[in-house]
Design a protein around this motif. Sequence first.
Motif, short mmCIF file in Angstrom:
data_model
loop_
_atom_site.label_atom_id
_atom_site.label_comp_id
_atom_site.label_asym_id
_atom_site.label_seq_id
_atom_site.Cartn_x
_atom_site.Cartn_y
_atom_site.Cartn_z
N PRO A 196 48.92 43.18 55.69
CA PRO A 196 48.66 41.77 55.37
C PRO A 196 48.61 40.91 56.62
CG PRO A 196 50.95 42.33 54.91
CD PRO A 196 50.27 43.61 55.31
N ALA A 197 47.80 39.87 56.59
CA ALA A 197 47.70 38.93 57.71
C ALA A 197 48.60 37.73 57.44
CB ALA A 197 46.25 38.47 57.88
N MET A 198 49.57 37.52 58.33
CA MET A 198 50.53 36.43 58.18
C MET A 198 50.12 35.23 59.05
SD MET A 198 52.47 37.91 56.08
CE MET A 198 53.16 39.50 55.58
N GLU A 199 50.59 34.05 58.69
CA GLU A 199 50.18 32.85 59.39
C GLU A 199 51.04 32.60 60.63
OE1 GLU A 199 50.14 28.23 58.18
OE2 GLU A 199 48.60 29.44 57.19
N LEU A 200 50.38 32.37 61.73
CA LEU A 200 51.02 32.06 63.00
C LEU A 200 50.53 30.68 63.43
CD1 LEU A 200 52.63 33.00 65.55
CD2 LEU A 200 50.49 34.00 66.38
N TYR A 201 51.45 29.83 63.91
CA TYR A 201 51.03 28.47 64.24
C TYR A 201 51.57 28.03 65.60
CZ TYR A 201 55.66 26.48 63.29
OH TYR A 201 57.00 26.17 63.33
N ALA A 202 50.89 27.07 66.16
CA ALA A 202 51.34 26.39 67.37
C ALA A 202 51.00 24.92 67.19
CB ALA A 202 50.65 26.96 68.61
N MET A 203 51.71 24.04 67.91
CA MET A 203 51.49 22.62 67.73
C MET A 203 51.47 21.91 69.09
SD MET A 203 53.45 20.02 65.10
CE MET A 203 53.58 21.32 63.90
N PRO A 204 50.38 22.10 69.87
CA PRO A 204 50.29 21.38 71.15
C PRO A 204 50.14 19.89 70.93
CG PRO A 204 48.22 22.49 70.65
CD PRO A 204 49.21 22.95 69.61
N ALA A 205 50.61 19.11 71.90
CA ALA A 205 50.55 17.65 71.81
C ALA A 205 49.75 17.09 72.98
CB ALA A 205 51.96 17.06 71.80
N SER A 382 52.98 11.88 63.27
CA SER A 382 54.34 12.41 63.27
C SER A 382 55.09 12.21 64.57
CB SER A 382 54.31 13.92 62.95
OG SER A 382 53.75 14.14 61.68
N ALA A 383 54.40 12.08 65.70
CA ALA A 383 55.08 11.99 67.00
C ALA A 383 54.43 10.92 67.87
CB ALA A 383 55.07 13.34 67.70
N LYS A 384 54.25 9.73 67.32
CA LYS A 384 53.64 8.64 68.09
C LYS A 384 54.40 8.44 69.40
CE LYS A 384 52.17 6.11 63.95
NZ LYS A 384 52.34 4.87 63.17
N PRO A 385 53.70 8.18 70.52
CA PRO A 385 52.26 7.93 70.68
C PRO A 385 51.44 9.21 70.91
CG PRO A 385 53.34 7.58 72.76
CD PRO A 385 54.43 7.96 71.78
N TYR A 386 52.04 10.38 70.69
CA TYR A 386 51.32 11.63 70.92
C TYR A 386 50.53 12.04 69.69
CZ TYR A 386 54.51 11.88 74.88
OH TYR A 386 55.21 11.60 76.02
N VAL A 387 49.46 12.77 69.94
CA VAL A 387 48.66 13.36 68.87
C VAL A 387 48.96 14.85 68.83
CG1 VAL A 387 46.34 13.75 67.96
CG2 VAL A 387 46.86 11.63 69.20
N LEU A 388 49.42 15.34 67.69
CA LEU A 388 49.73 16.75 67.53
C LEU A 388 48.52 17.48 66.94
CD1 LEU A 388 53.32 16.53 65.97
CD2 LEU A 388 52.68 16.73 68.38
N PHE A 389 48.35 18.72 67.36
CA PHE A 389 47.27 19.55 66.83
C PHE A 389 47.89 20.81 66.24
CE2 PHE A 389 45.25 16.86 69.96
CZ PHE A 389 44.11 16.45 69.30
N TYR A 390 48.05 20.79 64.93
CA TYR A 390 48.65 21.92 64.21
C TYR A 390 47.60 23.02 64.12
CZ TYR A 390 50.95 24.51 60.44
OH TYR A 390 51.54 25.50 59.68
N THR A 391 47.76 24.05 64.93
CA THR A 391 46.77 25.11 65.08
C THR A 391 47.29 26.40 64.45
OG1 THR A 391 46.15 24.11 67.20
CG2 THR A 391 45.31 26.32 66.74
N THR A 392 46.52 26.98 63.55
CA THR A 392 46.98 28.18 62.84
C THR A 392 45.95 29.30 62.93
OG1 THR A 392 46.02 27.43 60.74
CG2 THR A 392 48.31 26.83 61.19
N LYS A 393 46.46 30.51 62.97
CA LYS A 393 45.64 31.71 62.83
C LYS A 393 46.44 32.70 62.01
CE LYS A 393 45.05 34.58 66.27
NZ LYS A 393 45.70 35.84 65.84
N ARG A 394 45.76 33.65 61.41
CA ARG A 394 46.45 34.65 60.59
C ARG A 394 46.29 36.01 61.23
NH1 ARG A 394 45.55 33.84 54.27
NH2 ARG A 394 47.38 35.21 54.32
N VAL A 395 47.42 36.68 61.39
CA VAL A 395 47.44 37.96 62.10
C VAL A 395 48.48 38.87 61.45
CG1 VAL A 395 49.11 37.09 63.78
CG2 VAL A 395 47.69 39.05 64.38
N GLY A 396 48.17 40.15 61.43
CA GLY A 396 49.10 41.16 60.91
C GLY A 396 49.10 42.37 61.82
N GLY A 397 49.94 43.32 61.50
CA GLY A 397 49.98 44.53 62.32
C GLY A 397 50.99 45.52 61.79
N GLY A 398 50.84 46.75 62.22
CA GLY A 398 51.77 47.81 61.82
C GLY A 398 51.30 49.15 62.34
N VAL A 399 52.18 50.13 62.25
CA VAL A 399 51.85 51.49 62.67
C VAL A 399 50.84 52.07 61.68
CG1 VAL A 399 52.75 53.81 63.05
CG2 VAL A 399 54.09 51.81 63.77
#
Length: 412
Positions: A196-205, A382-399
């Motif tokens: 399954p591909a799970m959601e991974l996120y980052a939030m640069p400002a 959410s974090a004035k005066p900064y602009v947040l960019f909620y960035t997501t990708k979906r990734v999975g892995g296993g043997v």
Amino acid sequence: MIPVVETKAVSDDVASAFEDFARAFEAFKDANDTRLSEIETRLASDVVTDEKLARIDTALDDAKRRLDRLALDRSRPPLGGNPDTQRDPAQAEHKSAFHAYVRSGEATGLKRLEEKALSAGSGPDGGYLVPDTVEREVLRRLANVSPIRAISSVRVISGGQYKRAFSTAGPATGWVGETAARPQTASPTLSEMSFPAMELYAMPAATQTLLDDAVVDIESWIAEEVESAFAEQESAAFVTGDGVNKPKGFLATETVENEIWEWGRLGTVNTGGAAFPTSNPSDVLVDLIYTLKSGYRQNAAFVMNRKTQSAIRRFKDDNGQYLWAPPASIGQAATLMGFPVVEAEDMPDIALNACPIAFGDFKRGYLVVDRAGLRVLRDPYSAKPYVLFYTTKRVGGGVQDYAAIKLLKFAA
């Protein structure tokens, strides 16, 4: 002419770093040879020699980090002016609409594009798809930074899960003569593996001033900001992840001594204690190598963290040659007994019952699954005066092949 000068400067820095690294390793060998000589003559090494060796060892690690960073920076081409985007009107339109959304929050263009593509994605649903050039650049950077991703198989999927069938007992086969009867063979026994591909996120400002600056390459900025965050989380999950809302790491797989290995587990070779054996410590590495079947050894690599690599760096063969060798050229990996060494800092340190060294063909042994699409949701509130960019990708892995990876376990 300016880009040429900058490229030359970067190349000179990389060459200088490589020379510093080579000199540090020569100094390390000299100091270690002195230590071994003192042990042979006095049955103990001098404290001053030990301290000198430790300092050189640290300097060697620092030189390797600098070389890796410079080589990685040199391999990153700028995103601006991508020729594929210039030739493809659809990509150019997507890029223009994405720039308007990131800089000012204007989402009309992206909404129209996703309606044309029959996409259900929208701002409230989790953001908008970034242009293909940005997604490709993020994945390419992750391949350079995330050590396990770089040596594993990677498959891109369009759904939330990837399934593959494997045979637990292959069909019966045999040799027959040209005119002999062909008896019916048994049917193969198949089972299914799911990734399954799970959601991974980052939030640069970013500040609005940065976004208003037309000179700033927004695509490159996003790729750079999420690169380290994604790579750090991915690397840990691919090694030790428990599979709950994240990929399952190969060290989270059940293990068993290789003599009684069976499918579904990873085979281990035990060292006999909580440290390398005092006499002929490299013999356990030889055992680990030849535990792997020859078909897997051709493309195999060692995986360990920098601290474990530091301990192995002192080992010699019967002819007095060091088993660990520095990279032969810029951009290549160090080698151990002729096999590449991959540094993964999420691997455990040497300790009782730990498995700090993995050896295997990770292309066949571990699978990384990427769901197509990288999404960005702009949040100026959410974090004035900064602009947040909620960035997501979906990734999975296993043997995916339990016979392709073996572990060195520090246990009796």
